[in-house]
Design a protein around this motif. Sequence first.
Motif, short mmCIF file in Angstrom:
data_model
loop_
_atom_site.label_atom_id
_atom_site.label_comp_id
_atom_site.label_asym_id
_atom_site.label_seq_id
_atom_site.Cartn_x
_atom_site.Cartn_y
_atom_site.Cartn_z
N PHE A 235 0.90 -1.26 0.18
CA PHE A 235 0.25 0.01 -0.07
C PHE A 235 0.90 1.02 0.02
O PHE A 235 1.61 1.45 1.38
N ASP A 236 0.52 2.49 -1.09
CA ASP A 236 1.62 3.19 -0.75
C ASP A 236 0.20 4.98 -0.08
O ASP A 236 -0.73 4.37 -0.42
N GLU A 237 0.88 4.50 1.30
CA GLU A 237 0.52 5.36 1.73
C GLU A 237 0.59 6.64 3.00
O GLU A 237 0.58 6.89 3.52
N VAL A 238 1.65 7.13 1.60
CA VAL A 238 1.94 8.20 1.36
C VAL A 238 1.31 9.41 1.41
O VAL A 238 1.34 10.37 2.72
N VAL A 239 -0.19 8.71 0.71
CA VAL A 239 -1.56 10.91 1.01
C VAL A 239 -2.10 10.30 2.30
O VAL A 239 -2.50 10.90 3.48
N THR A 240 -2.47 8.40 2.43
CA THR A 240 -3.80 8.16 3.41
C THR A 240 -3.44 7.74 4.48
O THR A 240 -3.82 8.14 5.89
N GLY A 241 -2.23 7.86 5.12
CA GLY A 241 -1.31 7.40 5.63
C GLY A 241 -1.11 7.89 7.63
O GLY A 241 -1.36 9.43 7.00
N PHE A 242 -2.61 8.52 8.42
CA PHE A 242 -2.74 9.04 9.49
C PHE A 242 -3.36 10.09 8.57
O PHE A 242 -3.35 11.71 9.35
N ASP A 258 1.51 -6.15 3.04
CA ASP A 258 2.17 -6.80 3.71
C ASP A 258 3.23 -5.95 4.45
O ASP A 258 4.22 -5.87 5.04
N LEU A 259 3.30 -4.79 3.45
CA LEU A 259 3.63 -3.71 3.84
C LEU A 259 3.64 -2.16 2.87
O LEU A 259 3.00 -2.38 2.03
N CYS A 260 4.17 -1.20 3.38
CA CYS A 260 3.77 0.46 2.93
C CYS A 260 4.51 1.10 2.88
O CYS A 260 6.22 0.64 3.87
N ALA A 261 4.22 1.82 1.98
CA ALA A 261 5.64 3.66 2.17
C ALA A 261 4.25 4.13 3.00
O ALA A 261 3.47 5.08 2.24
N LEU A 262 4.77 5.67 3.57
CA LEU A 262 4.73 6.15 4.54
C LEU A 262 5.47 8.04 3.98
O LEU A 262 6.53 6.85 3.99
N GLY A 263 4.49 8.75 4.08
CA GLY A 263 5.16 10.36 4.23
C GLY A 263 4.65 11.14 4.58
O GLY A 263 3.69 11.34 5.66
N LYS A 264 4.69 12.58 4.17
CA LYS A 264 3.42 13.76 4.28
C LYS A 264 3.35 13.88 5.89
O LYS A 264 4.74 14.66 6.83
N VAL A 265 2.96 13.52 6.49
CA VAL A 265 2.11 13.15 7.73
C VAL A 265 2.83 13.41 8.67
O VAL A 265 3.45 14.30 9.70
N ILE A 266 3.78 12.80 8.41
CA ILE A 266 4.69 11.68 9.21
C ILE A 266 6.25 12.74 9.84
O ILE A 266 6.35 12.78 10.63
N GLY A 267 6.24 13.17 8.70
CA GLY A 267 6.96 14.22 9.18
C GLY A 267 6.56 16.04 9.20
O GLY A 267 7.51 16.53 10.13
N GLY A 268 5.55 15.79 9.83
CA GLY A 268 4.84 16.93 9.92
C GLY A 268 5.76 18.32 9.51
O GLY A 268 5.45 19.30 9.90
N ALA A 274 9.18 6.88 5.45
CA ALA A 274 9.36 5.37 5.59
C ALA A 274 8.26 4.77 5.61
O ALA A 274 8.02 4.32 4.43
N VAL A 275 9.21 3.16 5.15
CA VAL A 275 8.48 1.99 4.76
C VAL A 275 8.71 1.34 6.04
O VAL A 275 9.19 1.02 6.92
N ALA A 276 7.43 0.68 5.68
CA ALA A 276 7.12 -0.22 6.74
C ALA A 276 6.63 -1.32 6.39
O ALA A 276 5.53 -1.39 5.61
N GLY A 277 6.54 -2.22 7.42
CA GLY A 277 6.13 -4.27 6.83
C GLY A 277 6.74 -4.91 7.89
O GLY A 277 6.77 -4.72 9.53
N SER A 278 6.45 -6.39 7.56
CA SER A 278 7.01 -7.24 8.67
C SER A 278 7.97 -7.80 8.48
O SER A 278 8.78 -7.11 8.34
N ARG A 279 8.06 -8.04 10.09
CA ARG A 279 9.78 -8.25 10.81
C ARG A 279 10.06 -9.34 9.61
O ARG A 279 11.34 -9.40 9.06
N LYS A 280 9.82 -9.92 9.10
CA LYS A 280 10.22 -10.91 7.84
C LYS A 280 10.48 -10.31 6.87
O LYS A 280 12.22 -10.84 6.23
N LEU A 281 10.03 -9.51 6.28
CA LEU A 281 10.35 -9.17 5.01
C LEU A 281 11.97 -7.68 5.52
O LEU A 281 12.98 -7.97 5.31
N PHE A 282 11.34 -6.91 6.60
CA PHE A 282 12.79 -6.20 7.53
C PHE A 282 13.71 -6.61 7.26
O PHE A 282 14.76 -5.97 7.37
N ASP A 283 14.24 -8.29 7.77
CA ASP A 283 15.45 -8.93 7.81
C ASP A 283 16.08 -8.52 6.67
O ASP A 283 17.03 -8.44 6.60
#
Length: 426
Positions: A235-242, A258-268, A274-283
């Motif tokens: 999911f590209d949640e750069v716009v929709t995240g938060f 499984d994973l998402c991209a975040l931006g905009k709101v999270i940097g105030g 950010a890139v976020a997702g499950s631990r097994k991917l982020f290994d």
Amino acid sequence: MADLRKKNDGNSIEERARKIFPSGGFGNLKADLVIESGSGGRVRDHLGKEYIDFVLGSGPMLVGHAHPDVTEAVEKQLSKGTTFFALNESAIELAEMIVAAVPCAEQLRFVSSGSEATLYTMRLARAFTGKEKILKFEGGYHGMNDYALMSMAPKKEADFPQPLPDSAGIPTSVGESVLIAPFNDLETTKELLIQNRNEVAAVIVEPFQRLISPKPGFLEGLRELTASEGVLLIFDEVVTGFRFSYQGAQGYYGVVPDLCALGKVIGGGFPLAAVAGSRKLFDHFDSEKVGASGYLPQIGTLSGNPVASVAGIATLKILSKAGAYEEIFETGRVLMAGIEDILKSCGVEAQVIGEPPLFDVVFGSGSLDDYRAVAACDISLLGKFNQSLRSNGVLKGDTKFYVSLAHTSEDVQRTLEAVDLSIKGL
Ligand SMILES: Cc1ncc(COP(=O)(O)O)c(C=O)c1O
């Protein structure tokens, strides 16, 4: 000694910009606007004209410009140093807040822009699955990286899954690893995915594509389909995240990728994504876990920047207070309904599409479920509408009204008056 300082020659600020920037600007908004300051739901240009602002810096300023809590947090950080390239507690705290909020997030990595974040989501999917291709949707916007610039805003229609590059300078080989499907068309997507199942690493989607809501069952169908075909769902949640909820579109629509991209709101309002997702991917970001062949190096000068992090933390704290989202949604609902009424009473062939935190007027009729339907609407009339709103003190992006927590009922009232004048003047 020659004077190396180049002079302004008394040029206007717009002339100075035209001289130094190609097309006179940053490539974002039309280069005829210079903003001097912002406060709450308003901005002021360099000539002193005030606007009710629905650009919100292209989305980050969900709590409004210069929110006192964000300003205080940033000011405190400034005197402690502004960037270290090393871990800092603020970035760790922001990461903890994001992981606690976003359903798919067990771990994350910080980057500086949404374009970088989506690039890493796709690379990570390739590393994890050992497959190369990415399926994206026509009209889906994932920033400015080469893969994202495939059929983002194609000027002609190609047969699916043929991608069309949106920019000069993209290697043809990039097009060979991208498949394009029509948004909201689960059947076609399924066919394409099944035909290419051994090659597709991931499906990347804006869960709410630009202004188009997912049809009931579309995101759920993508979730099921990708899971059953061994393909990752991004999911590209750069716009929709938060923005759509504190949990993002994942929480709003109840579908966890499984994973998402975040931006905009999270940097105030600062460069942080950010890139976020499950631990097994982020290994895959940890060479000790996956070894050299599966390892993704991920380095960024400003990653986890403490100023951006404290701004992000302050922003998320404001949004986590009871009633914050209800207020944003109520403001958006009143605006959407008010604009609909004006359109109806004026008999204009137009409609309001989107969700309360993010919507726009489109000059067209019928159901607008995919890129081609929206692209067929009258864009020049929209341009005139935007221009007229601006003359009447309301600033919006080319194709968006972003609503903030700081917009007041007076802002809403004045916006509706400006919409009324602008629609009548078209
Ligand atoms: C859905 C989406 N993805 C990615 C991006 C790219 O983010 P950035 O402009 O921070 O690179 C944007 C920017 O508007 C976006 O809307």
